[in-house]
Write an enzyme that holds these catalytic residues in place. Structure first.
Site, PDB file in Angstrom:
ATOM      1  CG  HIS A 298      -1.975  -1.031   1.199  1.00  0.00           C
ATOM      2  ND1 HIS A 298      -2.362  -1.754   2.320  1.00  0.00           N
ATOM      3  CD2 HIS A 298      -2.748  -1.485   0.184  1.00  0.00           C
ATOM      4  CE1 HIS A 298      -3.332  -2.587   1.984  1.00  0.00           C
ATOM      5  NE2 HIS A 298      -3.586  -2.439   0.699  1.00  0.00           N
ATOM      6  CG  PHE A 472       6.106   0.610   6.914  1.00  0.00           C
ATOM      7  CD1 PHE A 472       7.270   0.783   6.182  1.00  0.00           C
ATOM      8  CD2 PHE A 472       5.686   1.639   7.736  1.00  0.00           C
ATOM      9  CE1 PHE A 472       8.005   1.962   6.278  1.00  0.00           C
ATOM     10  CE2 PHE A 472       6.420   2.820   7.833  1.00  0.00           C
ATOM     11  CZ  PHE A 472       7.577   2.976   7.101  1.00  0.00           C
ATOM     12  CG  HIS A 473       0.337  -2.397   4.915  1.00  0.00           C
ATOM     13  ND1 HIS A 473      -0.816  -1.664   4.745  1.00  0.00           N
ATOM     14  CD2 HIS A 473       0.698  -2.224   6.213  1.00  0.00           C
ATOM     15  CE1 HIS A 473      -1.138  -1.072   5.875  1.00  0.00           C
ATOM     16  NE2 HIS A 473      -0.230  -1.391   6.785  1.00  0.00           N
ATOM     17  N   PRO A 474       4.106  -4.965   2.875  1.00  0.00           N
ATOM     18  CG  PRO A 474       6.321  -5.590   3.299  1.00  0.00           C
ATOM     19  CD  PRO A 474       5.249  -4.643   3.754  1.00  0.00           C
TER      20      PRO A 474
END
Length: 539
Positions: A298, A472-474
């Site tokens: 995101h 920080f949503h890998p």
């Protein structure tokens, strides 16, 4: 030559969110031995536990791997920080603490992609509830008495209440719960805290079981590769205090090192795209071209608005008097700004009425700064970060050297599709519309970033590249799929395709990103994965 570290029934690689859940669940059986290996250190630094300490943890090599992306064309040539937790609890020790499941359609989509109804919303919901301890108690949608505490935040800001009013005036309805399968609306985020303290995965799932004699937890263990007997995984080789060690797994080896760590370990083990591995001198053990691909994230577009006549954290942070009050509030009552999650107010909205469910998420903050680690601005302001929940851009992450101490290459390829650029422009326009509503008019919001000079869709898409950064949503780099899906890395039971006794159980297995923050879904994946591991052992 590796020194033997011992033999265990299960070897779990990664002491982050998924690893902590797995270690707890698998070690419940006293006849099963479990080894949990974490490359980072212990979560014994005070700023991990004081919620506002994320400002000191992100970008700090003590707690963060401090990865960086490659220069991104969609970000106008910028390389950005790609934080990942380097500590027990993983990213749950440095993240926003926001408890967010996403939308029912996310999981129903996983079920269609994998051909397995276990991943549908209705069958995932019990696993969300399984370890939950929700402040309201248990009901149809929430669990009570579990390990993972979910609470309301312990402070309010007038500026955020006014933003919520403005969002409602702009057509976004109020909600008091984002986690029933439909997260449309504006409301306050619920957080993984207990009485104003961060409640990370280590506290929730490891602390209560740390004395189990069948569970061994090791920090500072840098994983090199998986060991094999033919195409059967037999454990892992790792570095500990400068020595090479070999931990042997009798039943299964489980990778829970996250969307960056797990594919890197697989590639160093000779599993991945043969052309890439051979270019690095890594012997190919098994060809799986999907390893490291399908990276989704995101991208948050951080719009900043200066305000007048209303307090924000910017003023308080630069006042010694206010800082002293904040310290006392936390020390005596566990309330106030030191209990702040990075974002207190959230909103889920549609970028276009043709969209069936919300495709935008807002994280709204009563503060502003240039980037993590920088001081807050000296003017009063709020930040309204908005992200595209379902990006069509796809990136990748691959090792650039066989050395386990080298950082992998990370290329999210943000805004690389026309659709994502169009959504970005619409998102910025919606944010401006919210800021123009009567509820905020008394405070005369002035757009500071990206600035009012950007007007056309093309200009706004370019501006998105200037102000965009990861939230920080890998996910997705070892994605699951049908057993005959050649681009999938794991099958619906999270077993590595073509390899025996090796699974991946973390956010990397998501075939598509969830419509919201990704920590709670990772807990659910680990809950499901633990059941699969136990079921297969008993067969």
């Amino acid at each position: 030559m590796s020194r033997s570290f011992g033999t265990f029934d299960y070897v779990i690689v990664g002491g982050g969110t998924a690893g902590c859940v797995l270690a707890n669940r698998l070690s419940r059986d006293p006849d099963v031995s479990v080894l949990l290996l974490e490359a980072g250190g212990k979560d014994d630094w005070i700023w991990i536990h004081i919620p506002v300490g994320y400002l000191y943890c992100i970008g700090n090599p003590r707690t963060d791997w401090c990865y960086r992306t490659q220069a991104e064309a969609g970000l106008n040539g910028r390389s950005i920080l790609y934080a990942r937790g380097k500590v027990l609890g993983g990213s749950s020790s440095i993240n926003a603490m926001i408890y967010m499941r996403g939308q029912a359609q996310d999981y129903d989509g996983w079920s269609r992609i994998t051909g397995d109804s276990r991943w549908s919303w209705d069958r995932c919901l019990p696993f969300f509830k399984r370890g939950e301890d929700h402040w309201r108690g248990g009901d149809e949608f929430h669990g009570h008495g579990g390990e993972l505490r979910v609470e309301q935040q312990r402070l309010r800001w007038d500026i955020l209440d006014r933003f919520a009013d403005a969002a409602e005036q702009a057509g976004i309805p109020r909600t008091d719960d984002f986690n029933r399968g439909n997260n449309a609306g504006v409301g306050r985020f619920e957080v993984n805290q207990r009485r104003g303290i961060r409640w990370n995965a280590r506290k929730a799932f490891l602390q209560p079981v740390r004395h189990r004699p069948n569970l061994k937890i090791v920090t500072g263990a840098v994983i090199d590769r998986v060991s094999f007997d033919g195409l059967r995984a037999t454990g892992v080789e790792f570095l500990l205090d400068g020595e090479r060690q070999l931990a042997t797994a009798r039943i299964e080896t489980v990778l829970a090192a996250g969307s960056i760590g797990s594919p890197a370990i697989l590639e160093r083990s000779g599993i991945g795209d043969p052309r890439h591995l051979q270019s690095l001198g890594v012997a190919v053990r098994h060809a799986l071209t999907g390893v490291g691909n399908n990276l989704q994230d995101h991208l948050q577009l951080r719009m900043i608005f200066k305000t007048h006549g209303i307090r924000t954290l910017n003023q308080s942070a630069h006042s010694l008097w206010h800082r002293a009050i904040m310290a006392l509030q936390f020390a005596l009552l566990r309330t106030g700004p030191l209990t702040m999650a990075p974002s207190q107010l959230g909103a889920f909205a549609k970028s276009d009425e043709r969209v069936l469910t919300p495709d935008l998420q807002y994280h709204v903050q009563p503060l502003s700064l240039d980037k993590f680690g920088d001081p807050l601005h000296r003017f009063a302001a709020f930040t309204a970060s908005v992200c595209n929940l379902r990006p069509t851009s796809r990136g990748d992450t691959h090792i650039v050297a066989a050395d386990p101490l080298s950082s992998p290459g990370i290329s999210p390829r943000y805004l690389s599709t026309d659709e994502d650029r169009d959504v970005a422009a619409r998102a910025l326009r919606l944010t401006r519309r919210i800021a123009s509503m009567p509820a905020l008019a008394p405070y005369r919001p002035e757009e500071f970033l990206p600035g009012p000079r950007f007007g056309t869709d093309a200009e706004l898409a370019a501006a998105a590249g200037d102000i965009g950064t990861t939230i920080f949503h890998p996910v997705g780099t070892c994605r699951m799929g049908r057993s005959d899906d050649e681009s999938a890395v794991v099958d619906p039971r999270l077993r590595l395709r073509g390899i025996k006794a090796l699974r991946v159980v973390d956010a990397s297995v998501m075939p598509t990103i969830t419509s919201g923050n990704t920590n709670a879904p990772t807990v659910m994946i680990a809950e499901q994965g633990s059941v699969m591991l136990i079921e297969d052992r008993r067969r």
